[in-house]
Design a protein around this motif. Structure first.
Motif, PDB file in Angstrom:
ATOM      1  N   THR A  44      10.859   3.279  12.969  1.00 34.51           N
ATOM      2  CA  THR A  44       9.637   3.162  11.566  1.00 34.51           C
ATOM      3  C   THR A  44       9.998   3.100  10.375  1.00 34.51           C
ATOM      4  O   THR A  44       9.208   2.773   9.719  1.00 34.51           O
ATOM      5  CB  THR A  44       8.127   4.924  11.864  1.00 34.51           C
ATOM      6  N   GLY A  45      10.974   3.386   9.773  1.00 32.60           N
ATOM      7  CA  GLY A  45      11.116   3.308   8.115  1.00 32.60           C
ATOM      8  C   GLY A  45      11.466   1.864   8.172  1.00 32.60           C
ATOM      9  O   GLY A  45      11.180   0.681   6.698  1.00 32.60           O
ATOM     10  N   ILE A  46      12.233   0.807   9.173  1.00 38.24           N
ATOM     11  CA  ILE A  46      12.764  -0.210   9.148  1.00 38.24           C
ATOM     12  C   ILE A  46      11.138  -1.151   9.161  1.00 38.24           C
ATOM     13  O   ILE A  46      11.118  -2.743   8.523  1.00 38.24           O
ATOM     14  CB  ILE A  46      13.253  -1.178  10.158  1.00 38.24           C
ATOM     15  N   MET A  47       9.755  -0.541  10.323  1.00 39.77           N
ATOM     16  CA  MET A  47       8.647  -1.213  10.591  1.00 39.77           C
ATOM     17  C   MET A  47       8.287  -1.447   9.282  1.00 39.77           C
ATOM     18  O   MET A  47       7.322  -2.066   9.057  1.00 39.77           O
ATOM     19  CB  MET A  47       8.117  -0.767  11.394  1.00 39.77           C
ATOM     20  N   LEU A  48       8.430  -0.275   8.744  1.00 42.91           N
ATOM     21  CA  LEU A  48       7.735  -0.207   7.324  1.00 42.91           C
ATOM     22  C   LEU A  48       7.971  -0.815   6.196  1.00 42.91           C
ATOM     23  O   LEU A  48       7.142  -1.425   5.405  1.00 42.91           O
ATOM     24  CB  LEU A  48       7.248   1.117   6.798  1.00 42.91           C
ATOM     25  N   PHE A  49       9.034  -1.306   6.314  1.00 46.27           N
ATOM     26  CA  PHE A  49       9.916  -2.204   5.425  1.00 46.27           C
ATOM     27  C   PHE A  49       9.609  -3.083   5.920  1.00 46.27           C
ATOM     28  O   PHE A  49       9.496  -3.772   4.824  1.00 46.27           O
ATOM     29  CB  PHE A  49      11.339  -1.553   5.263  1.00 46.27           C
ATOM     30  N   VAL A  50       9.816  -3.778   6.872  1.00 46.87           N
ATOM     31  CA  VAL A  50       8.779  -5.252   6.910  1.00 46.87           C
ATOM     32  C   VAL A  50       7.256  -5.482   6.610  1.00 46.87           C
ATOM     33  O   VAL A  50       7.439  -6.918   6.177  1.00 46.87           O
ATOM     34  CB  VAL A  50       9.340  -5.116   8.689  1.00 46.87           C
ATOM     35  N   PHE A  51       6.702  -4.624   6.778  1.00 50.09           N
ATOM     36  CA  PHE A  51       5.530  -4.664   6.321  1.00 50.09           C
ATOM     37  C   PHE A  51       5.131  -5.007   5.055  1.00 50.09           C
ATOM     38  O   PHE A  51       4.275  -5.623   4.613  1.00 50.09           O
ATOM     39  CB  PHE A  51       4.821  -3.601   6.964  1.00 50.09           C
ATOM     40  N   VAL A  52       6.377  -3.948   4.110  1.00 51.28           N
ATOM     41  CA  VAL A  52       5.646  -4.351   2.787  1.00 51.28           C
ATOM     42  C   VAL A  52       6.397  -5.248   2.005  1.00 51.28           C
ATOM     43  O   VAL A  52       6.404  -6.253   1.311  1.00 51.28           O
ATOM     44  CB  VAL A  52       6.956  -3.164   2.300  1.00 51.28           C
ATOM     45  N   SER A  53       7.498  -6.523   3.046  1.00 56.00           N
ATOM     46  CA  SER A  53       8.563  -7.541   2.917  1.00 56.00           C
ATOM     47  C   SER A  53       7.697  -8.425   2.935  1.00 56.00           C
ATOM     48  O   SER A  53       6.809  -9.514   2.244  1.00 56.00           O
ATOM     49  CB  SER A  53       9.555  -7.627   3.405  1.00 56.00           C
ATOM     50  N   MET A  54       6.212  -8.412   4.135  1.00 53.27           N
ATOM     51  CA  MET A  54       4.927  -9.537   4.347  1.00 53.27           C
ATOM     52  C   MET A  54       4.673  -9.355   3.284  1.00 53.27           C
ATOM     53  O   MET A  54       3.669 -10.332   2.821  1.00 53.27           O
ATOM     54  CB  MET A  54       4.679  -8.937   5.692  1.00 53.27           C
ATOM     55  N   LEU A  55       3.895  -7.962   3.031  1.00 58.14           N
ATOM     56  CA  LEU A  55       2.874  -7.697   1.675  1.00 58.14           C
ATOM     57  C   LEU A  55       3.177  -7.935   0.656  1.00 58.14           C
ATOM     58  O   LEU A  55       2.358  -9.217   0.183  1.00 58.14           O
ATOM     59  CB  LEU A  55       2.821  -6.566   1.514  1.00 58.14           C
ATOM     60  N   ILE A  56       4.463  -8.512  -0.036  1.00 58.63           N
ATOM     61  CA  ILE A  56       5.148  -8.662  -0.953  1.00 58.63           C
ATOM     62  C   ILE A  56       4.673 -10.224  -0.956  1.00 58.63           C
ATOM     63  O   ILE A  56       4.741 -11.019  -1.524  1.00 58.63           O
ATOM     64  CB  ILE A  56       6.500  -8.436  -1.628  1.00 58.63           C
ATOM     65  N   GLY A  57       5.692 -11.361   0.021  1.00 59.58           N
ATOM     66  CA  GLY A  57       5.753 -12.408  -0.232  1.00 59.58           C
ATOM     67  C   GLY A  57       4.096 -12.823   0.812  1.00 59.58           C
ATOM     68  O   GLY A  57       3.810 -13.790  -0.196  1.00 59.58           O
TER      69      GLY A  57
END
Length: 111
Positions: free
Chosen positions: A35-48
């Motif tokens: 779930t930490g990786i999933m959270l990182f993916v969504f944060v990366s998408m937000l940054i993008g």
């Protein structure tokens, strides 16, 4: 136009299904890193999406699409963070580790 467009139903439904599958897998394996990786993916998408909004200089009709995608990114980040805390608590109980704090007590006491 955002690469992952959450303003349309099909990508949003796909993201929700993937979210539920990843959450189920994390719960079954009792590993909070998933779930930490999933959270990182969504944060990366937000940054993008934010970079695309600020630097990309989008046309007027694309601004609402990017804004909707940013809103759904924030919703997914919030739910991913709550999920991370939940799976982390499950992992701590399964491995009999002492948890520093019960991060979800504030949430469950209100429900």
């Amino acid at each position: 136009m955002p690469m992952i467009n959450f303003s349309e139903p099909l990508p949003l439904l796909t993201a929700v299904l993937l979210f539920v599958l990843v959450l189920w897998f994390a719960k079954q394996s009792k590993k909070s890193i998933i779930t930490g990786i999933m959270l990182f993916v969504f944060v990366s998408m937000l940054i993008g999406h934010t970079l695309e909004f600020t630097i990309g200089n989008p046309p007027a009709d694309v601004i609402s699409t990017i804004t909707n995608s940013i809103v759904f990114d924030l919703i997914f980040i919030f739910i991913s963070f709550i999920s991370y805390l939940w799976i982390d608590d499950i992992e701590a109980k399964a491995k009999k580790k002492k948890s520093i704090d019960n991060s979800l007590d504030w949430f469950w006491s209100k429900v």
